[in-house]
Design an enzyme around this catalytic site. Structure first.
Site, PDB file in Angstrom:
ATOM      1  N   LYS A  35       0.850  -1.193   0.000  1.00 52.71           N
ATOM      2  CA  LYS A  35       0.000   0.000   0.000  1.00 52.71           C
ATOM      3  C   LYS A  35       0.885   1.242   0.000  1.00 52.71           C
ATOM      4  O   LYS A  35       2.030   1.194   0.463  1.00 52.71           O
ATOM      5  CB  LYS A  35      -0.858   0.017   1.278  1.00 52.71           C
ATOM      6  N   ARG A  57     -10.256 -11.563   1.885  1.00 53.68           N
ATOM      7  CA  ARG A  57     -11.068 -12.653   1.329  1.00 53.68           C
ATOM      8  C   ARG A  57     -10.304 -13.978   1.365  1.00 53.68           C
ATOM      9  O   ARG A  57     -10.903 -15.050   1.459  1.00 53.68           O
ATOM     10  CB  ARG A  57     -11.509 -12.287  -0.099  1.00 53.68           C
TER      11      ARG A  57
HETATM   12  N1  BES Z   1      -8.118  -3.754   4.352  1.00 56.33           N
HETATM   13  C1  BES Z   1      -8.283  -3.348   3.012  1.00 56.33           C
HETATM   14  C2  BES Z   1      -9.590  -2.596   2.762  1.00 56.33           C
HETATM   15  C3  BES Z   1      -9.717  -1.248   3.409  1.00 56.33           C
HETATM   16  C4  BES Z   1      -9.376  -0.107   2.737  1.00 56.33           C
HETATM   17  C5  BES Z   1     -10.239  -1.133   4.685  1.00 56.33           C
HETATM   18  C6  BES Z   1      -9.546   1.122   3.309  1.00 56.33           C
HETATM   19  C7  BES Z   1     -10.379   0.091   5.255  1.00 56.33           C
HETATM   20  C8  BES Z   1     -10.055   1.221   4.578  1.00 56.33           C
HETATM   21  C9  BES Z   1      -8.276  -4.567   2.111  1.00 56.33           C
HETATM   22  O1  BES Z   1      -7.496  -5.624   2.520  1.00 56.33           O
HETATM   23  C10 BES Z   1      -7.745  -4.116   0.801  1.00 56.33           C
HETATM   24  O2  BES Z   1      -6.608  -3.760   0.755  1.00 56.33           O
HETATM   25  N2  BES Z   1      -8.577  -4.140  -0.221  1.00 56.33           N
HETATM   26  C11 BES Z   1      -8.197  -3.713  -1.515  1.00 56.33           C
HETATM   27  C12 BES Z   1      -8.774  -4.679  -2.514  1.00 56.33           C
HETATM   28  C13 BES Z   1      -8.225  -4.518  -3.898  1.00 56.33           C
HETATM   29  C14 BES Z   1      -6.777  -4.896  -3.935  1.00 56.33           C
HETATM   30  C15 BES Z   1      -9.030  -5.378  -4.829  1.00 56.33           C
HETATM   31  C16 BES Z   1      -8.741  -2.308  -1.752  1.00 56.33           C
HETATM   32  O3  BES Z   1      -9.849  -2.019  -1.274  1.00 56.33           O
HETATM   33  O4  BES Z   1      -8.058  -1.518  -2.348  1.00 56.33           O
HETATM   34 MN    MN Z   2      -5.490  -5.400   1.886  1.00 55.53          MN
END
Ligand code: BES
Ligand code: MN
Ligand code: ZN
Length: 500
Positions: free
Chosen positions: A281, A355
């Site tokens: 990230k 997931r």
């Molecule tokens: N934990 C994150 C989702 C999230 C984002 C929670 C912002 C709270 C605030 C999750 O694991 C994630 O990183 N999801 C990705 C999915 C994508 C790679 C398909 C996302 O939402 O960007």
């Molecule tokens: Mn994630």
């Protein structure tokens, strides 16, 4: 903080603050009428002199009213009695809490429970709002600060005044119920606020064990990585590989009803820190990914509330807990893993890890022969884009079940909003190399995440709650909200009493 219910006369009430409500017609309730004459008619006179209109949220303070043992009296307007919706009632309560905490009041008495809420007229809704608002105001998170924290204001004793004793026992039961729920909310907040170097998978397991001691009806079991391997949890373990913190699979089994009664299964995403893994990230705001165990926190919050309230229901809580970290051993984009269900998954993005851990929990939970399964997860940023911080995203393979959850959310003022789970979205998860891909492209991210989960939840009634937007406040006042503990507890307690 303790709550009491009393029907004593107002002129015998010794308290730091007596809160009295009045509508825009300046109607005085029977006790207030008497109180007004006992205090030389000063309430009525001052209302007239200062042109107090009784509008919703309007306030007026009195100090040392002659003939009143209360230190202060706060008059609060409720507006038009017929338009006192639950939203208006909420505003009334937050006005009272704000005023009382602004004056650093510790003990107060308020005359709001007899007010009829338009449409619902429901005592449970009123007591829920009152108890939750005072708990919310009392909450702070200072445990990781070393310098002396200035003792913040705390409410100690709240007395709910009623005109008669007739609904005392109902109110007392509701106070118990909502105190238990808010104890769960506070536990969820603490876990999610705690820094990720402290709140590790191991920490979640030990917190679960602590809760387990609070009720005979509760047993806690923690599965270690070795056993996960034997169980074939290849997808969960794939995420855990990149972290030096051992993963834990926490099981809390609450038996409040007959042992033959099928349990409700709750599953909480317990990613104690989500760096994204190799699909790292961006740095800005990454600290907030300590709350990526918000699903686990709220599920453990419910377990806490169950241990306190001991309702007649069977509940199994499952928490796959791990960090998601980049490492030489970490999973890479393109890796293919075998889940516990046997389905193979192409991991196109290691940041879609939630997931990957949930799918094995969804497979594992079949052994409990569940009546229904709800998973709770901070799963997608897309959900924050779609619904913001007000509504939790809800997706389900069963519409009546989804309705039951939506209703519980409305009732608890912890709302969810349903998104579709149509077959048309399925193609987005096609993989040329495995049975399914773990991401479905730019569009409909919350839906494709749920579509992925649904492939592992085919054999029972299932719903997924995406709490990425609702579990956390961002910005200056950042911190955990404790959601969706109120929704889940409303759902469970309604089932426990059969008032579905
Ligand atoms: N934990 C994150 C989702 C999230 C984002 C929670 C912002 C709270 C605030 C999750 O694991 C994630 O990183 N999801 C990705 C999915 C994508 C790679 C398909 C996302 O939402 O960007
Ligand atoms: Mn994630
Ligand atoms: Zn995550």
């Amino acid at each position: 903080m303790i709550f009491f219910v009393k029907d004593t006369a107002l002129n015998t009430l010794k308290t730091d603050l007596l809160v009295l409500t009045v509508d825009s017609k300046i109607t005085f309730k029977p006790k207030m009428k008497i109180f007004n004459s006992q205090t030389n008619g000063l309430l009525k006179k001052t209302i007239a002199r200062d042109n107090f209109k009784g509008e919703l949220g309007e306030t007026m303070f009195f100090s040392h009213l002659p003939g009143a043992p209360a230190e202060r009296v706060l008059l609060v307007g409720i507006g038009d009695q017929k338009k006192l919706t639950s939203k208006a009632f909420m505003k009334l309560i937050s006005t009272i809490v704000k005023q009382a905490s602004g004056h650093k009041i510790e003990n107060l008495a308020l005359d709001v429970v007899d007010l009829a809420i338009a449409v619902s007229r429901d005592m449970s809704e009123k007591i829920g709002m009152i108890v939750s608002s005072f708990y919310e105001s009392n909450y702070n998170f200072n445990e990781q600060k070393n310098h002396e924290v200035k003792a913040s204001h705390q409410f100690k004793k709240i007395t709910l005044l009623t005109e008669s004793k007739s609904n005392f026992s109902e109110i007392k039961n509701l106070i118990k119920r909502f105190s238990g729920i808010n104890q769960g909310v506070n536990l969820a907040k603490n876990l999610a606020n705690r820094s990720a170097n402290v709140c590790t998978p191991r920490h979640l397991a030990s917190e679960a064990r602590k809760i387990g001691k609070k009720s005979d009806k509760l047993t806690i079991k923690v599965i270690e990585e070795k056993e996960m391997l034997q169980l074939g949890m290849g997808s969960f373990l794939a995420v855990a590989k990149g972290s030096t913190e051992p993963a834990k699979f926490i099981i809390a089994n609450y038996k409040g009803a007959n042992k033959n009664k099928k349990p409700v299964v709750l599953i909480g995403k317990g990613v104690t820190f989500d760096s994204g893994g190799i699909s790292l990230k961006p740095g800005a705001g990454m600290d907030e990914m300590k709350y990526d165990m918000g699903g686990a926190a709220s599920v453990l919050g419910c377990v806490e509330a169950l241990a306190v309230l001991e309702p007649k229901i069977n509940v199994v809580a499952l928490i796959p807990a791990t960090e998601n970290m980049p490492d030489g051993k970490a999973i890479k984009p393109g890796d293919i893993v075998k889940s516990m269900s046997g389905k193979t998954i192409e991991i196109l993005n290691t940041d879609a890890e939630g997931r990957l851990i949930l799918c094995d929990a969804l497979t594992y939970c079949s052994r409990f022969n569940p009546d229904c399964v709800i998973d709770v997860a901070t799963l997608t940023g897309a959900c924050v884009v779609a619904l913001g911080k007000h509504a939790t995203g809800l997706l389900s393979n069963h519409d009546d079940f989804a309705d039951e959850i939506l209703k519980a959310g409305e009732k608890a003022h912890d709302r969810a909003w349903q998104l579709p789970l149509w077959d048309e979205y399925r193609a987005q998860l096609n993989s040329p190399f495995a049975d399914i891909a773990n991401v479905g492209g730019r569009f409909a991210g919350t839906i494709t995440a749920a579509i992925f989960l649904s492939a592992f939840a085919e054999n029972y009634k299932w719903a997924h709650l995406d709490i990425a937007g609702t579990a956390w406040h961002s910005g200056a006042l950042k911190g955990a909200t404790g959601r969706p503990v109120p929704l889940l507890m409303e759902f469970l307690l309604r089932r426990a009493t059969g008032s579905k």
